[in-house]
Write a protein that holds these residues in place. Sequence first.
Motif, short mmCIF file in Angstrom:
data_model
loop_
_atom_site.label_atom_id
_atom_site.label_comp_id
_atom_site.label_asym_id
_atom_site.label_seq_id
_atom_site.Cartn_x
_atom_site.Cartn_y
_atom_site.Cartn_z
N LEU A 11 1.23 -0.72 0.34
CA LEU A 11 -0.03 -0.58 0.35
C LEU A 11 0.86 1.61 0.18
O LEU A 11 1.72 1.60 1.09
N THR A 12 0.92 2.44 -1.27
CA THR A 12 1.32 3.27 -1.29
C THR A 12 0.67 4.48 -1.49
O THR A 12 -0.29 3.84 -1.89
N VAL A 13 0.59 5.56 -1.51
CA VAL A 13 -0.23 6.68 -1.85
C VAL A 13 -0.70 6.06 -3.26
O VAL A 13 -1.48 6.77 -3.79
N SER A 14 0.29 5.92 -4.20
CA SER A 14 0.01 5.95 -6.02
C SER A 14 -0.51 4.53 -5.84
O SER A 14 -1.79 5.07 -6.93
N VAL A 15 -1.06 3.89 -5.02
CA VAL A 15 -1.72 2.65 -5.53
C VAL A 15 -2.96 3.03 -5.19
O VAL A 15 -3.70 3.01 -5.94
N VAL A 16 -3.26 4.31 -4.01
CA VAL A 16 -4.47 4.45 -3.87
C VAL A 16 -5.64 5.70 -4.46
O VAL A 16 -6.01 5.59 -4.59
N ASP A 17 -3.90 6.74 -4.96
CA ASP A 17 -4.62 7.23 -5.85
C ASP A 17 -4.74 6.21 -7.55
O ASP A 17 -6.07 6.55 -7.76
N SER A 18 -4.61 5.61 -8.54
CA SER A 18 -5.13 4.70 -8.70
C SER A 18 -6.13 3.50 -8.40
O SER A 18 -7.50 3.53 -9.72
N LYS A 19 -6.63 3.40 -7.72
CA LYS A 19 -7.55 3.00 -6.98
C LYS A 19 -9.06 2.99 -7.08
O LYS A 19 -9.77 3.19 -7.90
N LEU A 20 -8.41 4.95 -6.36
CA LEU A 20 -8.86 6.09 -6.56
C LEU A 20 -10.15 6.03 -7.81
O LEU A 20 -11.22 6.05 -7.94
N ARG A 21 -8.38 6.53 -8.98
CA ARG A 21 -9.04 6.73 -10.43
C ARG A 21 -10.05 5.79 -11.14
O ARG A 21 -11.14 5.96 -11.69
N GLU A 22 -9.79 4.61 -10.47
CA GLU A 22 -10.47 2.88 -11.30
C GLU A 22 -11.28 2.85 -10.77
O GLU A 22 -12.98 2.85 -11.65
N ASN A 23 -11.91 3.38 -9.05
CA ASN A 23 -13.15 3.53 -8.92
C ASN A 23 -14.29 4.45 -9.90
O ASN A 23 -14.76 4.07 -9.80
N LEU A 24 -13.72 5.25 -10.16
CA LEU A 24 -14.40 6.68 -11.01
C LEU A 24 -14.45 6.67 -11.85
O LEU A 24 -15.75 6.81 -12.54
N VAL A 25 -13.51 6.43 -13.26
CA VAL A 25 -13.68 5.74 -14.38
C VAL A 25 -14.74 4.46 -14.47
O VAL A 25 -15.52 4.60 -15.23
N ALA A 26 -15.06 3.55 -13.43
CA ALA A 26 -15.68 2.37 -13.85
C ALA A 26 -17.34 2.75 -13.25
O ALA A 26 -18.50 2.54 -13.93
N GLU A 27 -17.65 3.53 -12.42
CA GLU A 27 -18.28 4.24 -11.92
C GLU A 27 -18.63 5.12 -13.37
O GLU A 27 -20.35 5.37 -13.55
N PHE A 28 -18.67 5.78 -13.53
CA PHE A 28 -18.19 6.76 -15.07
C PHE A 28 -18.83 5.81 -16.34
O PHE A 28 -19.61 5.95 -17.13
N ASN A 29 -18.05 4.45 -16.27
CA ASN A 29 -18.68 4.50 -17.69
C ASN A 29 -19.04 3.25 -17.63
O ASN A 29 -20.34 2.90 -18.30
N CYS A 30 -20.00 2.98 -16.36
CA CYS A 30 -21.73 2.09 -15.62
C CYS A 30 -22.81 3.26 -16.88
O CYS A 30 -23.76 2.96 -16.93
N LEU A 31 -22.18 4.62 -15.94
CA LEU A 31 -23.04 5.71 -16.39
C LEU A 31 -23.58 6.27 -17.94
O LEU A 31 -24.09 6.21 -17.85
#
Lengths: 254, 349
Positions: B62-82
Motif C-alpha cells: 500500500l503506497t499513496v500512488s496505489v491509493v490514487d490509482s485505485k480511486l481513479r479506477e473506481n471513478l472510471v468504473a462508475e462513469f462508464n456504468c453511467l
Amino acid sequence: MSHKDLKKELRNICFFWASRAQTIMKARLKGAQTGRNLLKKKSDALSMRFRQILRKIIETKTKMGEVMREAAFSLAEAKFTAGDFSTTVIQNVNKAQVKVRAKKDNVAGVTLPVFEHYQEGGDSYELTGLARGGEQLSRLKRNYARAVELLVELASLQTSFVTLDEAIKITNRRVNAIEHVIIPRIDRTLTYIITELDEREREEFYRLKKIQEKKKQLREKTELEIAERLAKLGPIAEPANMLTEEADEDLLFE
Amino acid sequence: MTNTLSFNIDHGYLEGLVRGMKAGILTQQDYNNLAQCDTLEDMKLHLQCSDYGNLLSSAEDLTVSVVDSKLRENLVAEFNCLRSNALPLLSTFLDYITYSYMIDNVVLLITGALKQRDVAELLPRCHPLGAFDQMAAVGIARTPTELYSTILVDTPLAQFFQDAVSECNLDEMEAEILRNKLYKAYLESFHSFCQNIGGATKDIMCPILEFEADRRAFIITVNSFGTDLSAADRSALYPTCGKLHPEGLQQLGKADDHQQVKAVAHCYPDYKTVFDDPEPGSEYKTLEDRFFEQEVKLNTLAFLQQFHFGVFYSYIKLKEQESRNIVWIAECVTQRQKSKINNYIPIFH
C-alpha cells in the motif's frame, strides 16, 4: 716513502674519510629532522581542515534531511492543486538546466576537488501549471532547486573528506617512519662513527706513547754503550762520525 | 428539449443511480477519522466502512500512488456504468465531460510524438476517462500538423482545433499554450450546448461553466506574471463564456501585477471574496484553494434541483475532489506532516 710513512698516510686517509662521513651523517640527521617537522606541520594543517569539513558535513546532512522533507511535501501540495503533471514534466525534458563544474582547491599541497553548480538556459517549465497550480509548482521548483544545491555541496564535501583522509594517513605514515626508523638509524650510524673515531684516536695516542717509551729505552741503551766504549778507549775524544751511525731516528716528541 | 415531465422516461434511472452514489460521498466525520490515522493501513480500515468498501484490500503493497490509482479506477468504473446506459442527449452531455480529459491526453501524445517517444509508453499514462479510439495510432505521426490532419480530425476534438490551427503553426506552439487554447474552445462549446438544452440544466450548468471560465482567466493571468507569456498571447487563452467577458477580460489582459488583478476582481461581487485578504486569525489559504472551495459550493447546489443533467457533472467533479482529498491526507500521513493535514477541501459540511 718508507713503510711507516705509508701506514701513516693510510691512517690519515681513513681518519679523513671517517670525519667526512661524520659530517655527512650530521647533515643527513639535520635534513631528516627538518623533513619530519615540515611533514608534521602539513599533517596538522590537513587534520585541521579535516575536522572543519567533518563539522560542515554534519551540518549539511541535517539540513538536507529538512530540505528533502519540505520538498517532498511541496510535491504533495502541488499534486493536490495541479493534478498529475508528472507525465508533462517527463515529456518536456531535453537538456539539463542545472549543471555541475569541478574546480580544484589546494590545502597544504593536497588538491581537493570542489563542485559548484550553475544554471544553464532558461526554465523550460515556465508555463507548466499555467491554468492550475502555478503557484504551488513554482514553490516546488524552488524547494527542489535548493535540495539540488545542497546535494552538490554535500558531494564536494564528501569527496574532500575522503581525499583528505587518504592524504593524512600517508603523511602520518611518513612522519612516523622518519621519526621511528630513519632518525634512529642515522643516530646509530653517527654514534658508531664517533666511537670509531674516538677509538682510532686512542689507538694513535697509545701507539705514540709506546713509541716514546721505546725511544727512551733505546736512547738509554745507546748512552750506556757509548759510555762503556768511551771508558774502554780512554781519554781519546772523538767527534761523532756521521757515517757510521746506522739509523736515523725519528724526530718525534723530543 | 427535455422538460420535467418526460425527463424520467429516458434518464430517470441514471439520475437515481447518481443520487445514490452521491450519498456515499465522504462526510466531515469520515475526514476527521482519516486525518487521525497514523498509517495507510489505518486509513484502509476506515475506508472499508465507507462506500469504498474493499477497494484497497487487494493491494499488497500500500503506497499513496496505489491509493490514487485505485480511486481513479473506481471513478472510471462508475462513469462508464453511467455512460454505457445513457440515451442520446445525456450521452452527448457525458461525452462533453470526457473531452477535458481527452484534451490532456492529446497534448501528452503530441509532445511525446514530437520527441519520438514510444507510444506504448505513453498510453498507460493517459487518463482513462479521456480515451478515444485512435489513440494507439498516434505513434505514426511525426509532427503535430501531421497528427492533426491524419488522426485528430476524426476525433470529437477536431472542432476545438479549429481555433488553434487557423491562427498559427501547430508545430511551433508550446504544449501548454495548445492545451489552454483547446480548453478555451471546449468550455465555450460546452457552455453553448448547455444553453441550447435550456431548462434546469442551463440554470445549473451555466453558472458552473462561467465560474470555470473566469477562474481560468484569473489563474492564467496570475501565473503568467514573470514568464515570457505576453499580454496579447494570454488574452487569447481567456475563455469568453464567463461573467468577466468582455470588460473584465480586457482589463485582465492589461494587468501587470497582483494588485491590478485584485482591482478587477473587486468589480464582480462573486470574485471579490476570493481575492480578499483573509481575516486575521483564520488560516492562510492559497488562491487556488479558495477557487476550489467556490467550485465545490457551486457543485453541491446542483443536487438541490431535479430533472437535469447537472447532477452528473457535479457528481464527477465532487468525486474527483474527494479523491484528491483522500490522496492529500494519505500523503500527510505517510510523510508525517500532520500540521497541514486539514488543508483538504470539505465537501458536505
